[in-house]
Design an enzyme around this catalytic site. Structure first.
Site, PDB file in Angstrom:
ATOM      1  N   ARG A 165       0.863  -1.187   0.000  1.00  0.00           N
ATOM      2  CA  ARG A 165       0.000   0.000   0.000  1.00  0.00           C
ATOM      3  C   ARG A 165       0.896   1.233   0.000  1.00  0.00           C
ATOM      4  O   ARG A 165       1.925   1.265   0.688  1.00  0.00           O
ATOM      5  CB  ARG A 165      -0.912   0.030   1.235  1.00  0.00           C
ATOM      6  N   HIS A 172      -0.569  -0.045  -9.593  1.00  0.00           N
ATOM      7  CA  HIS A 172      -1.320  -1.030  -8.812  1.00  0.00           C
ATOM      8  C   HIS A 172      -1.723  -2.215  -9.695  1.00  0.00           C
ATOM      9  O   HIS A 172      -2.893  -2.584  -9.771  1.00  0.00           O
ATOM     10  CB  HIS A 172      -2.540  -0.383  -8.166  1.00  0.00           C
ATOM     11  N   GLU A 181      -2.334   7.618  -4.694  1.00  0.00           N
ATOM     12  CA  GLU A 181      -2.688   7.008  -5.983  1.00  0.00           C
ATOM     13  C   GLU A 181      -4.170   7.098  -6.322  1.00  0.00           C
ATOM     14  O   GLU A 181      -4.542   6.982  -7.485  1.00  0.00           O
ATOM     15  CB  GLU A 181      -2.270   5.537  -6.001  1.00  0.00           C
ATOM     16  N   ASP A 205       4.593  -0.219  -6.956  1.00  0.00           N
ATOM     17  CA  ASP A 205       3.338  -0.581  -7.625  1.00  0.00           C
ATOM     18  C   ASP A 205       2.181   0.186  -6.992  1.00  0.00           C
ATOM     19  O   ASP A 205       1.063   0.143  -7.491  1.00  0.00           O
ATOM     20  CB  ASP A 205       3.091  -2.097  -7.506  1.00  0.00           C
TER      21      ASP A 205
HETATM   22  P1  NAD Z   1      -1.608 -11.235   4.804  1.00  0.00           P
HETATM   23  O1  NAD Z   1      -2.673 -10.808   5.734  1.00  0.00           O
HETATM   24  O2  NAD Z   1      -1.525 -12.679   4.411  1.00  0.00           O
HETATM   25  O3  NAD Z   1      -0.178 -10.834   5.392  1.00  0.00           O
HETATM   26  C1  NAD Z   1       0.092  -9.609   5.986  1.00  0.00           C
HETATM   27  C2  NAD Z   1       1.192  -9.845   6.999  1.00  0.00           C
HETATM   28  O4  NAD Z   1       1.540  -8.575   7.571  1.00  0.00           O
HETATM   29  C3  NAD Z   1       0.772 -10.759   8.141  1.00  0.00           C
HETATM   30  O5  NAD Z   1       1.736 -11.770   8.344  1.00  0.00           O
HETATM   31  C4  NAD Z   1       0.678  -9.823   9.331  1.00  0.00           C
HETATM   32  O6  NAD Z   1       1.012 -10.478  10.557  1.00  0.00           O
HETATM   33  C5  NAD Z   1       1.715  -8.784   8.961  1.00  0.00           C
HETATM   34  N1  NAD Z   1       1.573  -7.560   9.711  1.00  0.00           N
HETATM   35  C6  NAD Z   1       0.464  -7.014  10.276  1.00  0.00           C
HETATM   36  N2  NAD Z   1       0.778  -5.887  10.940  1.00  0.00           N
HETATM   37  C7  NAD Z   1       2.103  -5.720  10.788  1.00  0.00           C
HETATM   38  C8  NAD Z   1       3.024  -4.751  11.262  1.00  0.00           C
HETATM   39  N3  NAD Z   1       2.630  -3.734  12.026  1.00  0.00           N
HETATM   40  N4  NAD Z   1       4.325  -4.881  10.917  1.00  0.00           N
HETATM   41  C9  NAD Z   1       4.742  -5.937  10.164  1.00  0.00           C
HETATM   42  N5  NAD Z   1       3.927  -6.885   9.697  1.00  0.00           N
HETATM   43  C10 NAD Z   1       2.617  -6.774  10.013  1.00  0.00           C
HETATM   44  O7  NAD Z   1      -1.753 -10.297   3.532  1.00  0.00           O
HETATM   45  P2  NAD Z   1      -1.195 -10.566   2.064  1.00  0.00           P
HETATM   46  O8  NAD Z   1      -2.220 -11.304   1.279  1.00  0.00           O
HETATM   47  O9  NAD Z   1       0.176 -11.138   2.145  1.00  0.00           O
HETATM   48  O10 NAD Z   1      -1.159  -9.083   1.497  1.00  0.00           O
HETATM   49  C11 NAD Z   1      -0.240  -8.127   1.984  1.00  0.00           C
HETATM   50  C12 NAD Z   1      -0.630  -6.755   1.486  1.00  0.00           C
HETATM   51  O11 NAD Z   1      -0.443  -6.723   0.070  1.00  0.00           O
HETATM   52  C13 NAD Z   1      -2.115  -6.404   1.674  1.00  0.00           C
HETATM   53  O12 NAD Z   1      -2.326  -5.792   2.922  1.00  0.00           O
HETATM   54  C14 NAD Z   1      -2.397  -5.459   0.552  1.00  0.00           C
HETATM   55  O13 NAD Z   1      -2.271  -4.151   1.043  1.00  0.00           O
HETATM   56  C15 NAD Z   1      -1.296  -5.728  -0.459  1.00  0.00           C
HETATM   57  N6  NAD Z   1      -1.789  -6.189  -1.767  1.00  0.00           N
HETATM   58  C16 NAD Z   1      -1.417  -5.501  -2.873  1.00  0.00           C
HETATM   59  C17 NAD Z   1      -1.833  -5.922  -4.127  1.00  0.00           C
HETATM   60  C18 NAD Z   1      -1.407  -5.217  -5.401  1.00  0.00           C
HETATM   61  O14 NAD Z   1      -1.990  -5.450  -6.457  1.00  0.00           O
HETATM   62  N7  NAD Z   1      -0.403  -4.369  -5.362  1.00  0.00           N
HETATM   63  C19 NAD Z   1      -2.665  -7.053  -4.228  1.00  0.00           C
HETATM   64  C20 NAD Z   1      -3.012  -7.733  -3.057  1.00  0.00           C
HETATM   65  C21 NAD Z   1      -2.573  -7.299  -1.829  1.00  0.00           C
END
Ligand code: NAD
Length: 344
Positions: free
Chosen positions: A231, A292, A260, A255
């Site tokens: 994000r 994105h 954005e 990305d």
């Molecule tokens: P997920 O929930 O499986 O993993 C997120 C991880 O972050 C978890 O292990 C959680 O414990 C950890 N976390 C939470 N708070 C934290 C903190 N304060 N410090 C460090 N780590 C922390 O999520 P995911 O499916 O792996 O997705 C991760 C992120 O990717 C999403 O939150 C989303 O914002 C982003 N995303 C982006 C796209 C894109 O197209 N660019 C697509 C999907 C997801």
């Protein structure tokens, strides 16, 4: 037949939702506009709305949705930082697609990293112009370098597996470390100090807002490469720009971008870009920006549509859904967030 107002429709997601909507008996009405306070009236009379990352789902919009009869917000994405869950609680169900294809995002992160450090984006433009000079295209190898992964959830872990294939040393930080996968967890400060590449895979929360800022950049190695497919607001874009100008940060692969929401996903070619920070970042030879796009694969789009439809049907049948986002829902027996201690 449940009816859903589908906001921010794009040509690439509509066919998947049409197909799954037809199969499941859910009627989707497609609107190209984003969901905002100005457009929320379009949802009046629908059972739910289907929304994406840049739709505005704040308290005001949620109250308007509720008054208009909407009882479900079906997010067709994983992140939900744009939803005011406190306001939604007890009024509107919010469901999301927690995992559509972690590999899509992880592979895009690596694609950006390789493109950037091997200057593929520069070479592509040069050879199109029959310029076969190699000047300025010297890159560096990932093998043996240290990558620091912040957030070792689904995407972070997929990215770690890819990095292992490249022979990188992996260190990671997560607020909730997992025993799976033999990950070497370190403190954030150690991660900043030791990483040649830092890749962000944690959600955007109050705690993670501006994880990369002037103060933390100071702790990083000179020449570090930052990759952000998570994000935008995880990075203070102004501080990033300053550090790029100071040659402290070696390259950035973005990305996502802090501001954005009014820019990404739209075609502004031929227009003057009002956002000076983004324009300046894009102008840098060592900054790569995609809008994105990391999720955008056939596999992910199919899973997103399928899971969204399943979420809607599950809610309709059971009154709850395993992919529901909540603020103290109390349904600990069915809620994986509560079971794993990750409830709000
Ligand atoms: P997920 O929930 O499986 O993993 C997120 C991880 O972050 C978890 O292990 C959680 O414990 C950890 N976390 C939470 N708070 C934290 C903190 N304060 N410090 C460090 N780590 C922390 O999520 P995911 O499916 O792996 O997705 C991760 C992120 O990717 C999403 O939150 C989303 O914002 C982003 N995303 C982006 C796209 C894109 O197209 N660019 C697509 C999907 C997801």
């Amino acid at each position: 037949m449940p009816s859903y107002a589908f906001f921010d429709t794009k040509s690439y997601d509509r066919p998947f939702f049409e197909r799954y909507g037809k199969k499941s008996g859910i009627e989707f009405r497609f609107f190209e506009t984003r969901l905002t306070q100005d457009t929320v009236g379009l949802a009046n009379g629908f059972d739910g709305v289907c929304a994406f990352v840049n739709d505005v789902i704040n308290a005001e919009v949620l109250e308007s949705l509720y008054c208009g009869g909407v009882r479900t917000v079906a997010l067709r994405c994983a992140g939900y930082n744009n939803v005011d869950l406190h306001t939604a609680f007890g009024k509107i169900h919010v469901v999301h697609v927690p995992a559509y294809s972690p590999n899509a995002v992880a592979e895009h992160a690596m694609a950006m990293l390789l493109t950037s450090i091997r200057r593929i984006h520069k070479a592509y433009i040069r050879t199109k112009d029959f310029n076969f000079s190699l000047d300025g295209l010297t890159g560096f190898e990932l093998h043996g370098k240290t990558v620091g992964v912040i957030g070792t959830g689904r995407i972070g872990r997929a990215f770690i597996e890819i990095c292992r294939g490249f022979g990188m040393k992996i260190i990671a930080y997560d607020k909730f470390p997992t025993p799976e996968g033999g990950i070497d967890y370190v403190s954030l400060d150690t991660l900043f100090a030791e990483s040649d590449v830092i890749s962000l895979h944690c959600p955007l929360t109050e705690e993670t807002y501006h994880t990369v800022c002037a103060e933390t950049i100071e702790k990083m190695k000179t020449g570090v490469v930052i990759v952000n497919t998570s994000r935008g607001a995880l990075i203070d874009a102004e501080a990033l720009l300053d550090a790029i100008k100071d040659r402290k940060i070696g390259a950035a692969c973005l990305d996502v971008y802090e501001e954005e929401s009014d820019i990404f996903f739209e075609d502004y070619s031929g227009h003057i870009l009002e956002d000076d920070t983004l324009a300046r970042l894009i102008s840098m030879p060592n900054v790569l920006v995609t809008s994105h796009q990391a999720f955008l694969t056939e596999e992910a789009l199919d899973t997103i549509a399928k899971t969204t439809v399943e979420n809607i049907l599950e809610l309709q049948t059971n009154g709850w859904c395993k992919n529901e986002l909540c603020y103290r829902c109390g349904k600990t027996e069915v809620c994986s967030a509560a079971r794993t201690g990750k409830c709000f």
